[in-house]
Structure formats: C-alpha cells, structure tokens
Write a protein that holds these residues in place. Structure first.
Motif: not given
Length: 173
Positions: A62-63, A105-108, A110, A112, A114
């Motif tokens: 997670d983030e 990393e996949i983020s969008s 709010d 993220s 990994r």
C-alpha cells in the motif's frame, strides 16, 4: 445504506475509498464516499498472469509500503527487505539475498499501490542459459539447412555441366 451481505464475511478484500464532492463547487460539501472492495482472489488471478509461480514471487504494497498481498509469506523475502526495496524508489533493486526486485507503482488520486516482483538470480541465469542453448541450436540447424541447400544446388549445377560436356562430346564425334 451499507450493504454488508454482498460478500461473505470470510472473504478477504482490499478496499479502495474515494470521497465524492460536487464538481461545480470549489469548497463543496462531501456528497458521498465510494468504497470498492476487491477480493484477494481477484488480485491473485490478475497477478498470476504477471509472474511464474514456481520461480518468482510478488508482493502488493500500500502507500505506506505495508505488504497487503504476497505470493510467498513463508519462503519469500522478509517484509523488511521488500519494504526497503520499495522505499528506494528504483524500478529494479538488488536484494541482499541476490534476487532482483522489479517494482511498479499504480497510483490514482487518493490511493497508491506498488507491485513488487521478485526474480531469483539462479532462475534468471538458468533461463538465460536455456535461451543461449536454444539460440545456438537454431543457428546450427540453420547452417545445416543452408549447407544442404547449397549442396543440392551444386549437385544440379554439376550434373548440367556434365550433361553439357557429354553433348559437346557427342557433337564432336
């Protein structure tokens, strides 16, 4: 209304929450929170396409770089090693155990996520050696095929020269 009966309570899920505000208002009031629950089985089905289960491991972080999903808890890298590699921010990192960690990393908005894929050097070298032998065998087979084709062409050419030689000998006599 919250619908808790959509998934059985024993099914582990990863939840993603988004806050929804009015578009036309700059400091609008919160309209709703949208939560999407994705089952761990769904993640594992997707990730099973991204790695070879017998030779590689994957981790979903997670983030906060906490492992939320892993293919190998007992035999894989320690969580500290995976988290350390994730904090370095490089796409490819070498772990102390001699394995390579590939991350994306996949983020969008709010959230993220990994993805960390662990490839063990012994498997990488073995696959490279297999590729080398397949390439060498293909090269040798190609050379053999070219040699056979050249021999067939020379044999036909020599036969025609011999036929021409016999015709000229017949004409002289």
């Amino acid at each position: 209304k919250i619908y808790n009966d959509l998934l059985p309570t024993t099914t582990p899920v990863v939840s993603f929450t988004r806050s929804i505000y009015p578009i036309h208002e700059e400091n609008g009031t919160l309209l709703a929170n949208l939560t999407v629950d994705v089952t761990v089985d769904a993640f594992q089905n997707v990730f099973s396409l991204l790695y070879d289960e017998s030779e590689e491991d994957f981790y979903l972080l997670d983030e906060n770089n906490q492992i939320i999903l892993s293919s190998q808890i007992e035999n894989g890298l320690s969580p500290d090693q995976v988290q350390l590699a994730a904090t370095k921010g490089q796409q490819v990192t070498e772990a102390e155990s001699g394995s390579l960690l590939f991350q994306e990393e996949i983020s969008s908005g709010d959230f993220s996520l990994r993805i960390v894929k662990v490839a063990y050097l012994s498997n990488i070298f073995r696959m490279a050696l297999q590729s080398f032998w397949v390439s060498l065998l293909s090269l040798l087979l190609s050379w053999f095929l070219v040699l056979v084709i050249v021999l067939i062409i020379f044999e036909k050419l020599i036969r025609r020269i011999e036929d021409l030689n016999s015709y000229t000998g017949d004409i002289k006599s």
